[in-house]
Design an enzyme around this catalytic site. Sequence first.
Site, PDB file in Angstrom:
ATOM      1  N   LYS A 177       0.835  -1.201   0.000  1.00 30.38           N
ATOM      2  CA  LYS A 177       0.000   0.000   0.000  1.00 30.38           C
ATOM      3  C   LYS A 177       0.880   1.265   0.000  1.00 30.38           C
ATOM      4  O   LYS A 177       2.092   1.183   0.252  1.00 30.38           O
ATOM      5  CB  LYS A 177      -0.921  -0.034   1.225  1.00 30.38           C
ATOM      6  CG  LYS A 177      -1.938  -1.194   1.221  1.00 30.38           C
ATOM      7  CD  LYS A 177      -2.797  -1.151   2.485  1.00 30.38           C
ATOM      8  CE  LYS A 177      -3.848  -2.245   2.531  1.00 30.38           C
ATOM      9  NZ  LYS A 177      -4.679  -2.154   3.769  1.00 30.38           N
ATOM     10  N   THR A 179      -5.396  -7.181  11.042  1.00 35.02           N
ATOM     11  CA  THR A 179      -5.798  -5.955  10.350  1.00 35.02           C
ATOM     12  C   THR A 179      -5.419  -4.711  11.159  1.00 35.02           C
ATOM     13  O   THR A 179      -4.890  -3.743  10.617  1.00 35.02           O
ATOM     14  CB  THR A 179      -7.327  -5.977  10.133  1.00 35.02           C
ATOM     15  OG1 THR A 179      -7.664  -7.178   9.433  1.00 35.02           O
ATOM     16  CG2 THR A 179      -7.780  -4.773   9.334  1.00 35.02           C
ATOM     17  N   ASN A 228      -1.818  -0.211   7.393  1.00 39.36           N
ATOM     18  CA  ASN A 228      -1.195  -1.490   7.738  1.00 39.36           C
ATOM     19  C   ASN A 228      -0.328  -2.064   6.621  1.00 39.36           C
ATOM     20  O   ASN A 228      -0.110  -3.247   6.532  1.00 39.36           O
ATOM     21  CB  ASN A 228      -2.263  -2.475   8.226  1.00 39.36           C
ATOM     22  CG  ASN A 228      -3.402  -2.602   7.244  1.00 39.36           C
ATOM     23  OD1 ASN A 228      -3.287  -2.148   6.093  1.00 39.36           O
ATOM     24  ND2 ASN A 228      -4.500  -3.216   7.649  1.00 39.36           N
ATOM     25  N   PHE A 247     -15.541   4.329   7.869  1.00 41.70           N
ATOM     26  CA  PHE A 247     -14.190   4.655   7.405  1.00 41.70           C
ATOM     27  C   PHE A 247     -13.975   4.338   5.923  1.00 41.70           C
ATOM     28  O   PHE A 247     -12.857   4.422   5.420  1.00 41.70           O
ATOM     29  CB  PHE A 247     -13.137   3.936   8.264  1.00 41.70           C
ATOM     30  CG  PHE A 247     -13.342   2.441   8.369  1.00 41.70           C
ATOM     31  CD1 PHE A 247     -12.906   1.584   7.375  1.00 41.70           C
ATOM     32  CD2 PHE A 247     -13.994   1.893   9.475  1.00 41.70           C
ATOM     33  CE1 PHE A 247     -13.097   0.212   7.455  1.00 41.70           C
ATOM     34  CE2 PHE A 247     -14.190   0.511   9.568  1.00 41.70           C
ATOM     35  CZ  PHE A 247     -13.743  -0.322   8.554  1.00 41.70           C
ATOM     36  N   HIS A 275      -1.835  -5.348   1.732  1.00 41.80           N
ATOM     37  CA  HIS A 275      -3.081  -6.097   1.609  1.00 41.80           C
ATOM     38  C   HIS A 275      -2.732  -7.536   1.254  1.00 41.80           C
ATOM     39  O   HIS A 275      -1.826  -7.759   0.448  1.00 41.80           O
ATOM     40  CB  HIS A 275      -3.949  -5.508   0.487  1.00 41.80           C
ATOM     41  CG  HIS A 275      -5.066  -6.415   0.079  1.00 41.80           C
ATOM     42  ND1 HIS A 275      -6.250  -6.466   0.774  1.00 41.80           N
ATOM     43  CD2 HIS A 275      -5.166  -7.357  -0.903  1.00 41.80           C
ATOM     44  CE1 HIS A 275      -7.048  -7.384   0.219  1.00 41.80           C
ATOM     45  NE2 HIS A 275      -6.405  -7.937  -0.795  1.00 41.80           N
ATOM     46  N   ARG A 284       2.624  -6.060   9.640  1.00 44.38           N
ATOM     47  CA  ARG A 284       1.767  -4.955  10.084  1.00 44.38           C
ATOM     48  C   ARG A 284       2.131  -4.504  11.494  1.00 44.38           C
ATOM     49  O   ARG A 284       2.081  -3.317  11.805  1.00 44.38           O
ATOM     50  CB  ARG A 284       0.299  -5.384  10.004  1.00 44.38           C
ATOM     51  CG  ARG A 284      -0.203  -5.471   8.565  1.00 44.38           C
ATOM     52  CD  ARG A 284      -1.548  -6.173   8.491  1.00 44.38           C
ATOM     53  NE  ARG A 284      -2.220  -5.950   7.218  1.00 44.38           N
ATOM     54  CZ  ARG A 284      -3.410  -6.454   6.913  1.00 44.38           C
ATOM     55  NH1 ARG A 284      -4.044  -7.219   7.794  1.00 44.38           N
ATOM     56  NH2 ARG A 284      -3.966  -6.202   5.750  1.00 44.38           N
ATOM     57  N   ARG A 294      -0.999 -14.126   5.014  1.00 42.40           N
ATOM     58  CA  ARG A 294      -1.733 -13.395   6.062  1.00 42.40           C
ATOM     59  C   ARG A 294      -1.097 -13.617   7.427  1.00 42.40           C
ATOM     60  O   ARG A 294      -1.110 -12.735   8.271  1.00 42.40           O
ATOM     61  CB  ARG A 294      -3.211 -13.795   6.070  1.00 42.40           C
ATOM     62  CG  ARG A 294      -4.016 -13.007   5.050  1.00 42.40           C
ATOM     63  CD  ARG A 294      -5.488 -13.308   5.114  1.00 42.40           C
ATOM     64  NE  ARG A 294      -6.216 -12.504   6.072  1.00 42.40           N
ATOM     65  CZ  ARG A 294      -6.729 -11.302   5.822  1.00 42.40           C
ATOM     66  NH1 ARG A 294      -6.554 -10.731   4.643  1.00 42.40           N
ATOM     67  NH2 ARG A 294      -7.404 -10.652   6.736  1.00 42.40           N
TER      68      ARG A 294
HETATM   69  P1  IDP Z   1      -7.697  -6.968   5.890  1.00 43.24           P
HETATM   70  O1  IDP Z   1      -6.902  -5.949   5.113  1.00 43.24           O
HETATM   71  O2  IDP Z   1      -6.921  -7.493   7.063  1.00 43.24           O
HETATM   72  O3  IDP Z   1      -8.245  -8.071   5.022  1.00 43.24           O
HETATM   73  P2  IDP Z   1     -10.365  -5.769   5.913  1.00 43.24           P
HETATM   74  O4  IDP Z   1     -11.401  -5.949   6.982  1.00 43.24           O
HETATM   75  O5  IDP Z   1     -10.595  -6.408   4.594  1.00 43.24           O
HETATM   76  O6  IDP Z   1      -8.958  -6.213   6.554  1.00 43.24           O
HETATM   77  O7  IDP Z   1     -10.205  -4.192   5.738  1.00 43.24           O
HETATM   78  C1  IDP Z   1      -9.525  -3.646   4.643  1.00 43.24           C
HETATM   79  C2  IDP Z   1      -8.663  -2.455   5.098  1.00 43.24           C
HETATM   80  O8  IDP Z   1      -9.508  -1.428   5.653  1.00 43.24           O
HETATM   81  C3  IDP Z   1      -7.703  -2.797   6.234  1.00 43.24           C
HETATM   82  O9  IDP Z   1      -6.505  -3.379   5.764  1.00 43.24           O
HETATM   83  C4  IDP Z   1      -7.471  -1.443   6.863  1.00 43.24           C
HETATM   84  O10 IDP Z   1      -6.537  -0.662   6.121  1.00 43.24           O
HETATM   85  C5  IDP Z   1      -8.843  -0.798   6.751  1.00 43.24           C
HETATM   86  N1  IDP Z   1      -9.665  -1.037   7.955  1.00 43.24           N
HETATM   87  C6  IDP Z   1     -10.320  -2.175   8.306  1.00 43.24           C
HETATM   88  N2  IDP Z   1     -10.988  -2.049   9.455  1.00 43.24           N
HETATM   89  C7  IDP Z   1     -10.761  -0.784   9.873  1.00 43.24           C
HETATM   90  C8  IDP Z   1     -11.204  -0.034  11.028  1.00 43.24           C
HETATM   91  O11 IDP Z   1     -11.940  -0.520  11.908  1.00 43.24           O
HETATM   92  N3  IDP Z   1     -10.772   1.263  11.121  1.00 43.24           N
HETATM   93  C9  IDP Z   1      -9.967   1.837  10.183  1.00 43.24           C
HETATM   94  N4  IDP Z   1      -9.526   1.179   9.087  1.00 43.24           N
HETATM   95  C10 IDP Z   1      -9.914  -0.119   8.924  1.00 43.24           C
HETATM   96 MG    MG Z   2      -9.646  -7.977   3.474  1.00 41.55          MG
END
Ligand code: IDP
Ligand code: MG
Length: 167
Positions: free
Chosen positions: A11, A98, A123, A59, A126, A109, A92
């Site tokens: 990212k 996350t 983080n 968000f 992806h 991360r 992962r």
């Molecule tokens: P992942 O990247 O671990 O698969 P996802 O739930 O798919 O997690 O969320 C995608 C991206 O959205 C995350 O990597 C993060 O950058 C952002 N994100 C997810 N949940 C939150 C939150 O509760 N607050 C702020 N940003 C979030």
């Molecule tokens: Mg995801």
Amino acid sequence: MENEATLILIKPDGLKKSLTGNILTRLSETKLEIVASKMVRVSRELAAVHYQHLADKPFFEDVLKYLMGEFHDRRKVMALVYWGEGASVKCRSLAGSTNPEEADPVSIRGSYGRITTRGVYENVIHVSAHAQDAEREIKLWFDPDEIIVNLFPTRTVVETKEKRAWL
Ligand code: IDP
Ligand code: MG
């Protein structure tokens, strides 16, 4: 575990912090094979489809801006496809949770992520959640000819689209 593909994105924060080498070194621990890679300028449309599962989250808008590079002055991400046994689970696990503050401190991360004062989880990478998500995401980010193995069934289309060529 079966052979499968997973989509990795470095990212904009990962690129800005000059972490590409560190991240690829960490991911090489998986012994998976890289079968595609490129730099991508992320449109709003691409970001929105990629993160469609978050559309109802407060968000969402910030996550789109994040992926588009609007917070980092780097309007690009590095996209890669890793292929091999248990690709999503292995990547992962190295990526960590996350929420970068809850992620294992030695994960990617946990080591490099942060939560901004706006509340965005920056983080760094992806990773597709599982093989089914990976298929959707890889088809979104890559054309079949950009991947050096045949991951999914293809069809032949005749395109008359203009494209640039070298002078
Ligand atoms: P992942 O990247 O671990 O698969 P996802 O739930 O798919 O997690 O969320 C995608 C991206 O959205 C995350 O990597 C993060 O950058 C952002 N994100 C997810 N949940 C939150 C939150 O509760 N607050 C702020 N940003 C979030
Ligand atoms: Mg995801």
